[in-house]
Design a protein around this motif. Structure first.
Motif, PDB file in Angstrom:
ATOM      1  N   CYS A   1       9.801  36.829  12.619  1.00 46.03           N
ATOM      2  CA  CYS A   1       9.649  38.247  12.856  1.00 46.03           C
ATOM      3  C   CYS A   1       8.610  38.827  11.916  1.00 46.03           C
ATOM      4  CB  CYS A   1      11.064  39.071  12.633  1.00 46.03           C
ATOM      5  SG  CYS A   1      12.366  37.992  13.444  1.00 46.03           S
TER       6      CYS A   1
ATOM      7  N   ARG B   1       1.046  45.420  32.443  1.00 40.53           N
ATOM      8  CA  ARG B   1      -0.355  45.764  31.826  1.00 40.53           C
ATOM      9  C   ARG B   1      -1.497  45.182  32.479  1.00 40.53           C
ATOM     10  NH1 ARG B   1       1.493  44.516  26.439  1.00 40.53           N
ATOM     11  NH2 ARG B   1       2.640  46.149  25.701  1.00 40.53           N
TER      12      ARG B   1
ATOM     13  N   CYS C   1       4.573  39.460  12.326  1.00 34.61           N
ATOM     14  CA  CYS C   1       4.220  40.206  13.187  1.00 34.61           C
ATOM     15  C   CYS C   1       4.839  41.469  13.174  1.00 34.61           C
ATOM     16  CB  CYS C   1       4.312  39.731  14.606  1.00 34.61           C
ATOM     17  SG  CYS C   1       3.531  38.049  14.906  1.00 34.61           S
ATOM     18  N   HIS C   2       5.776  41.707  12.609  1.00 34.43           N
ATOM     19  CA  HIS C   2       6.520  43.162  12.404  1.00 34.43           C
ATOM     20  C   HIS C   2       6.586  43.331  10.869  1.00 34.43           C
ATOM     21  CE1 HIS C   2       7.221  43.103  16.728  1.00 34.43           C
ATOM     22  NE2 HIS C   2       7.906  42.098  16.577  1.00 34.43           N
TER      23      HIS C   2
ATOM     24  N   MET D   1       5.044  40.035  23.323  1.00 32.55           N
ATOM     25  CA  MET D   1       5.672  39.441  22.349  1.00 32.55           C
ATOM     26  C   MET D   1       5.907  37.847  22.791  1.00 32.55           C
ATOM     27  SD  MET D   1       8.584  40.050  19.842  1.00 32.55           S
ATOM     28  CE  MET D   1      10.192  38.976  19.847  1.00 32.55           C
TER      29      MET D   1
HETATM   30  C1  HEC Z   1       3.714  36.476  16.904  1.00 37.62           C
HETATM   31  C2  HEC Z   1       4.140  37.885  17.106  1.00 37.62           C
HETATM   32  C3  HEC Z   1       5.378  38.249  16.955  1.00 37.62           C
HETATM   33  C4  HEC Z   1       6.581  37.373  16.291  1.00 37.62           C
HETATM   34  C5  HEC Z   1       6.833  36.259  15.599  1.00 37.62           C
HETATM   35  C6  HEC Z   1       7.716  38.430  16.759  1.00 37.62           C
HETATM   36  N1  HEC Z   1       7.269  39.476  17.396  1.00 37.62           N
HETATM   37 FE1  HEC Z   1       8.470  41.063  18.339  1.00 37.62          FE
HETATM   38  N2  HEC Z   1       6.969  41.831  19.090  1.00 37.62           N
HETATM   39  C7  HEC Z   1       5.595  41.416  19.221  1.00 37.62           C
HETATM   40  C8  HEC Z   1       4.487  42.233  19.967  1.00 37.62           C
HETATM   41  C9  HEC Z   1       3.212  41.897  20.336  1.00 37.62           C
HETATM   42  C10 HEC Z   1       5.601  43.170  20.750  1.00 37.62           C
HETATM   43  C11 HEC Z   1       5.145  44.326  21.602  1.00 37.62           C
HETATM   44  C12 HEC Z   1       5.418  43.798  22.973  1.00 37.62           C
HETATM   45  C13 HEC Z   1       4.664  44.710  23.852  1.00 37.62           C
HETATM   46  O1  HEC Z   1       4.156  45.743  23.655  1.00 37.62           O
HETATM   47  O2  HEC Z   1       4.922  44.153  25.096  1.00 37.62           O
HETATM   48  C14 HEC Z   1       7.105  43.077  19.948  1.00 37.62           C
HETATM   49  C15 HEC Z   1       8.034  43.765  20.435  1.00 37.62           C
HETATM   50  C16 HEC Z   1       9.171  43.496  19.838  1.00 37.62           C
HETATM   51  C17 HEC Z   1      10.358  44.592  19.820  1.00 37.62           C
HETATM   52  C18 HEC Z   1      10.021  45.838  20.896  1.00 37.62           C
HETATM   53  C19 HEC Z   1      10.760  45.293  22.234  1.00 37.62           C
HETATM   54  C20 HEC Z   1      10.472  46.282  23.119  1.00 37.62           C
HETATM   55  O3  HEC Z   1      11.186  46.331  24.363  1.00 37.62           O
HETATM   56  O4  HEC Z   1       9.692  47.045  23.052  1.00 37.62           O
HETATM   57  C21 HEC Z   1      11.413  43.983  19.191  1.00 37.62           C
HETATM   58  C22 HEC Z   1      12.719  44.578  18.929  1.00 37.62           C
HETATM   59  C23 HEC Z   1      10.803  42.746  18.464  1.00 37.62           C
HETATM   60  N3  HEC Z   1       9.481  42.522  18.738  1.00 37.62           N
HETATM   61  C24 HEC Z   1      11.684  41.997  17.445  1.00 37.62           C
HETATM   62  C25 HEC Z   1      11.255  40.850  17.060  1.00 37.62           C
HETATM   63  C26 HEC Z   1      12.422  39.892  16.288  1.00 37.62           C
HETATM   64  C27 HEC Z   1      13.523  40.089  15.979  1.00 37.62           C
HETATM   65  C28 HEC Z   1      11.257  38.878  16.069  1.00 37.62           C
HETATM   66  C29 HEC Z   1      11.856  37.583  15.339  1.00 37.62           C
HETATM   67  C30 HEC Z   1      12.933  36.829  15.979  1.00 37.62           C
HETATM   68  C31 HEC Z   1       9.958  38.915  16.634  1.00 37.62           C
HETATM   69  N4  HEC Z   1      10.112  40.319  16.964  1.00 37.62           N
HETATM   70  C32 HEC Z   1       9.087  38.126  16.371  1.00 37.62           C
HETATM   71  C33 HEC Z   1       5.127  40.282  18.522  1.00 37.62           C
HETATM   72  C34 HEC Z   1       5.967  39.249  17.652  1.00 37.62           C
END
Ligand code: HEC
Ligand code: HEC
Ligand code: HEC
Ligand code: HEC
Ligand code: HEC
Length: 267
Positions: free
Chosen positions: A262, A41, A265-266, A164
């Motif tokens: 996780c 991006r 943020c989700h 992420m």
């Molecule tokens: C600080 C914030 C944050 C935390 C904490 C976080 N995530 Fe995320 N996650 C994001 C963001 C932002 C994206 C979108 C990334 C992008 O658009 O490139 C994402 C994307 C993802 C995706 C999609 C990946 C993809 O290829 O599109 C998955 C699955 C995911 N997260 C799982 C997790 C899991 C399981 C945890 C805990 C271990 C976690 N995340 C913790 C911010 C977070």
């Protein structure tokens, strides 16, 4: 007939299922962390309907970001300004600045038709990500850390990956980015511009004890006054104030603890 399988095997299917789920979970986290588009991006720079320049307005004219992005500090969402904000200067009969310029044609027309200017979005987090601007700005993170040197951009472009892994890199080491709250929208801020004595004075004014500040400068460090803090910090960090010096104090005394689980943020 006696029980062929020992008792513990009753739990075996469940244990296996849990084990597999954990492994699957771990792999998907690993995949998410390493393969989300880290760089794709960066550089995205859509053409906007009006050639609005941040370099002129935020750079040369020195307008504060919040003059236009007025909700950014108080809301999860950063708004793009309405036409009315532009009319303050470019509107007919008001500032009237350059209102005959072809570059402002659409702005002048928006005044007549009252239709919003169709700005093209540059940054967009996926729907499954929860993000809040005010939670960052009120905790010492600048626009600059996430959007780059916007005040020098003719056209806003994506300067950081906003993946992420990128979010987590800062959540793990916020001291590398934290700055005093009055510097959040100063995109040219450099820690070495800070006056060391004023910085420590400001912490003491907030009720932090000199001894605790000294301990954060250097393990086992001791000081009872601003003067002693300044000389201890000069020995530790050198002549000029450094990011680590500022960031580690703010992290400790504001108790900054960005979440890594996780569900933060989700949601
Ligand atoms: C600080 C914030 C944050 C935390 C904490 C976080 N995530 Fe995320 N996650 C994001 C963001 C932002 C994206 C979108 C990334 C992008 O658009 O490139 C994402 C994307 C993802 C995706 C999609 C990946 C993809 O290829 O599109 C998955 C699955 C995911 N997260 C799982 C997790 C899991 C399981 C945890 C805990 C271990 C976690 N995340 C913790 C911010 C977070
Ligand atoms: C005079 C009003 C004005 C000022 C001041 C201003 N902006 Fe903007 N900003 C806009 C407008 C209009 C847009 C939408 C058009 C565009 O992207 O250029 C925008 C877009 C943006 C975007 C991209 C939004 C998206 O779609 O993702 C970012 C990031 C941004 N501004 C950051 C800043 C920062 C940081 C500052 C302070 C240094 C600032 N702006 C100052 C008017 C302003
Ligand atoms: C505080 C006053 C102020 C506000 C608010 C403001 N502008 Fe401006 N704008 C200026 C000034 C001053 C110039 C530079 C004029 C010059 O080059 O001499 C300028 C230049 C421009 C130009 C370039 C005009 C040309 O012909 O070079 C555009 C396009 C523009 N502004 C759009 C906008 C838009 C869109 C908004 C609202 C998001 C906006 N401006 C808000 C003061 C303002
Ligand atoms: C911690 C990182 C971070 C900081 C700090 C930050 N932003 Fe953002 N900004 C983002 C993300 C992520 C998005 C995309 C959010 C979304 O889609 O919900 C975004 C989106 C925006 C948008 C587009 C909003 C829209 O819906 O069109 C604007 C404008 C903006 N930011 C301006 C600013 C300004 C001005 C500042 C400083 C006062 C700032 N941001 C500070 C990460 C940040
Ligand atoms: C440059 C550093 C930085 C970046 C980049 C960053 N954060 Fe944060 N984040 C922080 C800090 C600092 C806090 C505040 C922690 C506290 O209040 O103790 C925070 C807090 C949060 C919180 C908890 C507060 C709330 O709103 O509930 C969430 C959720 C969050 N960040 C999500 C994100 C996501 C998603 C991204 C990436 C799109 C991101 N952050 C990028 C530094 C950052």
């Amino acid at each position: 007939m006696g029980n062929f399988f020992p008792r513990w095997t009753n739990w075996l299917p469940l244990k296996l299922a849990v084990g597999v789920a954990f492994i699957a979970f771990g792999v998907s986290v690993g995949v998410a962390y390493y393969f989300t588009p880290k760089y794709t991006r960066v550089g995205y720079e859509p053409t906007q309907p009006v050639p609005f320049s941040h370099k002129i307005h935020a750079g040369q004219l020195g307008l504060d970001c919040r003059y236009c992005h007025s909700f950014v500090e108080n809301s999860s969402h950063a708004n793009v300004p309405t036409n009315q904000t532009c009319f303050n200067c470019h509107g007919p009969g008001k500032g009237n600045i350059k209102s005959a310029s072809p570059k402002l044609e659409l702005v002048v027309k928006a005044h007549e038709t009252k239709q919003p200017i169709p700005w093209v979005k540059v940054h967009k987090a996926p729907d499954y990500v929860y993000f809040n601007h005010s939670a960052h700005l009120n905790r010492g993170i600048s626009c600059q850390s996430c959007h780059g040197q916007v005040n020098e951009m003719e056209i806003v472009k994506h300067a950081e990956p906003q993946s992420m892994g990128w979010c987590l890199d800062c959540h793990r080491n916020p001291e590398q980015k934290l700055r005093p709250l009055d510097q959040i929208t100063n995109l040219n801020y450099k820690p070495e511009q800070l006056d060391r004595a004023s910085f420590y004075q400001s912490l003491i004014a907030k009720g932090v004890k000199a001894g605790e500040i000294a301990e954060t400068i250097q393990e086992g460090g001791k000081a009872a006054s601003v003067e002693e803090l300044v000389s201890l910090a000069s020995l530790t960090f050198g002549k000029q104030v450094t990011q680590l010096e500022v960031g580690s104090q703010l992290k400790k005394h504001w108790q900054v603890q960005p979440p890594e689980n996780c569900t933060s943020c989700h949601r």
